[in-house]
Design a protein around this motif. Sequence first.
Motif, PDB file in Angstrom:
ATOM      1  N   GLY A  56       8.614   0.600  -1.092  1.00 35.43           N
ATOM      2  CA  GLY A  56       9.612   0.269  -2.274  1.00 35.43           C
ATOM      3  C   GLY A  56       9.898  -1.385  -2.542  1.00 35.43           C
ATOM      4  O   GLY A  56      10.510  -1.664  -3.574  1.00 35.43           O
ATOM      5  N   ALA A  57       9.561  -2.044  -1.521  1.00 40.37           N
ATOM      6  CA  ALA A  57       9.445  -3.353  -2.354  1.00 40.37           C
ATOM      7  C   ALA A  57       8.048  -3.391  -3.263  1.00 40.37           C
ATOM      8  O   ALA A  57       6.529  -3.614  -2.842  1.00 40.37           O
ATOM      9  N   SER A  58       7.984  -4.488  -4.419  1.00 39.10           N
ATOM     10  CA  SER A  58       6.696  -5.321  -4.652  1.00 39.10           C
ATOM     11  C   SER A  58       5.935  -6.371  -3.850  1.00 39.10           C
ATOM     12  O   SER A  58       6.451  -6.801  -3.530  1.00 39.10           O
ATOM     13  N   VAL A  59       4.276  -5.801  -3.864  1.00 41.35           N
ATOM     14  CA  VAL A  59       3.970  -6.711  -2.923  1.00 41.35           C
ATOM     15  C   VAL A  59       2.549  -7.006  -4.039  1.00 41.35           C
ATOM     16  O   VAL A  59       2.506  -6.171  -4.764  1.00 41.35           O
ATOM     17  N   ARG A  60       2.144  -8.191  -3.315  1.00 45.63           N
ATOM     18  CA  ARG A  60       0.362  -8.589  -4.148  1.00 45.63           C
ATOM     19  C   ARG A  60      -0.375  -7.535  -3.118  1.00 45.63           C
ATOM     20  O   ARG A  60      -0.631  -7.931  -2.353  1.00 45.63           O
ATOM     21  N   SER A  61      -1.251  -6.566  -3.678  1.00 45.46           N
ATOM     22  CA  SER A  61      -2.432  -6.150  -3.145  1.00 45.46           C
ATOM     23  C   SER A  61      -3.294  -6.628  -2.186  1.00 45.46           C
ATOM     24  O   SER A  61      -4.329  -6.506  -1.848  1.00 45.46           O
ATOM     25  N   CYS A  62      -3.952  -7.820  -3.276  1.00 45.33           N
ATOM     26  CA  CYS A  62      -5.047  -8.426  -3.022  1.00 45.33           C
ATOM     27  C   CYS A  62      -4.665  -9.191  -1.890  1.00 45.33           C
ATOM     28  O   CYS A  62      -5.423  -9.508  -1.345  1.00 45.33           O
ATOM     29  N   LEU A  63      -2.879  -9.584  -1.508  1.00 49.53           N
ATOM     30  CA  LEU A  63      -3.068 -10.391   0.258  1.00 49.53           C
ATOM     31  C   LEU A  63      -3.109  -9.388   1.023  1.00 49.53           C
ATOM     32  O   LEU A  63      -2.365 -10.391   2.046  1.00 49.53           O
ATOM     33  N   MET A  64      -2.747  -8.137   0.996  1.00 50.11           N
ATOM     34  CA  MET A  64      -2.361  -7.073   1.900  1.00 50.11           C
ATOM     35  C   MET A  64      -3.552  -6.894   2.150  1.00 50.11           C
ATOM     36  O   MET A  64      -4.578  -5.852   1.401  1.00 50.11           O
ATOM     37  N   PHE A  65      -4.399  -7.121   3.510  1.00 47.94           N
ATOM     38  CA  PHE A  65      -5.165  -5.382   4.521  1.00 47.94           C
ATOM     39  C   PHE A  65      -5.131  -4.215   4.383  1.00 47.94           C
ATOM     40  O   PHE A  65      -3.496  -4.300   4.335  1.00 47.94           O
ATOM     41  N   ALA A  66      -5.802  -3.539   3.666  1.00 51.85           N
ATOM     42  CA  ALA A  66      -5.502  -1.783   3.799  1.00 51.85           C
ATOM     43  C   ALA A  66      -5.329  -1.380   5.281  1.00 51.85           C
ATOM     44  O   ALA A  66      -3.826  -0.969   5.378  1.00 51.85           O
ATOM     45  N   VAL A  67      -5.090  -1.970   5.750  1.00 46.41           N
ATOM     46  CA  VAL A  67      -4.766  -2.224   7.623  1.00 46.41           C
ATOM     47  C   VAL A  67      -3.366  -1.734   8.218  1.00 46.41           C
ATOM     48  O   VAL A  67      -2.597  -1.855   8.591  1.00 46.41           O
ATOM     49  N   GLN A  68      -2.500  -3.321   7.102  1.00 36.03           N
ATOM     50  CA  GLN A  68      -1.446  -3.662   6.943  1.00 36.03           C
ATOM     51  C   GLN A  68      -0.862  -2.107   6.851  1.00 36.03           C
ATOM     52  O   GLN A  68       0.805  -2.009   6.773  1.00 36.03           O
ATOM     53  N   ALA A  69      -1.162  -1.473   5.672  1.00 35.54           N
ATOM     54  CA  ALA A  69      -0.139  -0.140   4.521  1.00 35.54           C
ATOM     55  C   ALA A  69       0.006   0.578   6.067  1.00 35.54           C
ATOM     56  O   ALA A  69       0.552   1.799   5.666  1.00 35.54           O
ATOM     57  N   ASN A  70      -1.058   1.066   7.552  1.00 32.09           N
ATOM     58  CA  ASN A  70      -0.919   2.466   7.814  1.00 32.09           C
ATOM     59  C   ASN A  70       0.861   2.140   8.848  1.00 32.09           C
ATOM     60  O   ASN A  70       1.523   1.367   8.797  1.00 32.09           O
ATOM     61  N   GLY A  71       1.212   3.503   8.142  1.00 36.98           N
ATOM     62  CA  GLY A  71       2.451   3.786   8.627  1.00 36.98           C
ATOM     63  C   GLY A  71       3.659   4.014   7.868  1.00 36.98           C
ATOM     64  O   GLY A  71       4.486   4.053   8.116  1.00 36.98           O
ATOM     65  N   ARG A  72       3.129   3.321   5.917  1.00 36.28           N
ATOM     66  CA  ARG A  72       3.844   2.673   5.445  1.00 36.28           C
ATOM     67  C   ARG A  72       3.672   3.940   3.795  1.00 36.28           C
ATOM     68  O   ARG A  72       2.502   4.917   3.773  1.00 36.28           O
ATOM     69  N   GLU A  73       4.647   3.133   2.811  1.00 34.79           N
ATOM     70  CA  GLU A  73       4.672   4.409   1.926  1.00 34.79           C
ATOM     71  C   GLU A  73       4.292   3.702   0.636  1.00 34.79           C
ATOM     72  O   GLU A  73       4.893   2.005   0.354  1.00 34.79           O
ATOM     73  N   VAL A  74       3.332   3.594   0.189  1.00 33.68           N
ATOM     74  CA  VAL A  74       2.354   2.666  -1.211  1.00 33.68           C
ATOM     75  C   VAL A  74       2.708   3.505  -2.217  1.00 33.68           C
ATOM     76  O   VAL A  74       2.430   4.800  -2.620  1.00 33.68           O
ATOM     77  N   VAL A  75       3.225   2.666  -3.787  1.00 31.60           N
ATOM     78  CA  VAL A  75       3.444   3.672  -4.698  1.00 31.60           C
ATOM     79  C   VAL A  75       2.471   2.418  -5.945  1.00 31.60           C
ATOM     80  O   VAL A  75       2.573   1.675  -5.720  1.00 31.60           O
ATOM     81  N   THR A  76       1.866   3.024  -6.055  1.00 29.15           N
ATOM     82  CA  THR A  76       1.045   2.496  -7.615  1.00 29.15           C
ATOM     83  C   THR A  76       1.151   2.726  -9.085  1.00 29.15           C
ATOM     84  O   THR A  76       1.919   4.110  -8.645  1.00 29.15           O
ATOM     85  N   ILE A  77       0.649   2.556  -9.709  1.00 30.16           N
ATOM     86  CA  ILE A  77       0.977   2.817 -11.138  1.00 30.16           C
ATOM     87  C   ILE A  77       0.878   3.839 -11.425  1.00 30.16           C
ATOM     88  O   ILE A  77       1.843   4.541 -12.197  1.00 30.16           O
ATOM     89  N   GLU A  78      -0.211   4.405 -10.570  1.00 34.96           N
ATOM     90  CA  GLU A  78      -0.405   6.136 -10.879  1.00 34.96           C
ATOM     91  C   GLU A  78       0.625   7.087 -10.650  1.00 34.96           C
ATOM     92  O   GLU A  78       0.793   7.881 -10.666  1.00 34.96           O
ATOM     93  N   GLY A  79       1.359   7.032  -9.313  1.00 32.75           N
ATOM     94  CA  GLY A  79       2.617   7.192  -8.604  1.00 32.75           C
ATOM     95  C   GLY A  79       3.771   7.186  -9.336  1.00 32.75           C
ATOM     96  O   GLY A  79       4.892   7.977  -8.534  1.00 32.75           O
ATOM     97  N   ILE A  80       4.306   5.866 -10.078  1.00 35.33           N
ATOM     98  CA  ILE A  80       5.629   5.546 -10.211  1.00 35.33           C
ATOM     99  C   ILE A  80       6.267   7.166 -11.194  1.00 35.33           C
ATOM    100  O   ILE A  80       7.479   7.628 -10.649  1.00 35.33           O
ATOM    101  N   ALA A  81       5.697   7.974 -11.947  1.00 36.01           N
ATOM    102  CA  ALA A  81       6.359   8.987 -12.502  1.00 36.01           C
ATOM    103  C   ALA A  81       6.212   9.982 -11.903  1.00 36.01           C
ATOM    104  O   ALA A  81       6.400  11.198 -11.873  1.00 36.01           O
TER     105      ALA A  81
END
Length: 157
Positions: A56-81
């Motif tokens: 639910g928080a906006s983050v810069r995906s270029c500054l985050m490693f994919a491994v840091q998304a483990n166990g989390r909910e990610v929403v991209t522009i494709e998933g906004i609606a």
Amino acid sequence: MNNISIACTVNGQPVKAEVEPRLSLADFLREHLDLTGTHLGCEHGVCGACTILVDGASVRSCLMFAVQANGREVVTIEGIAGDGPMTRLQCAFREHHALQCGFCTPGMITTLKAFLDENPNPSADDVRDAISGNVCRCTGYVPIVNAVLDAAREGTS
């Protein structure tokens, strides 16, 4: 380097993958999941083009490693609606011509979605502060601010 297993939710769908420890989340989304709406501009977290939502928080995906998304909910522009129609914010962008080339738009929308979720009745100055980390070289920002204020008046992001 050994790959690391991750499991997360991306746009409402469970995702499991083996990734290199230093793979950015932006590159994972674009290259592994084919979610190319997340744009890469500066790759230093300055331009905001790669902004997505993580828990639910906006983050810069270029500054985050994919491994840091483990166990989390990610929403991209494709998933906004989701699978539904465009959100009120997306419609307001269209109605106010708040995009021209469109490169910054995914990052703007995700940034503003998180912003409106926390601040549903913003002032124009609040909106300008919220998008201060998102660079747009085309619009001059006025139509973007107007679109956000219009979406806020409607009560949905």
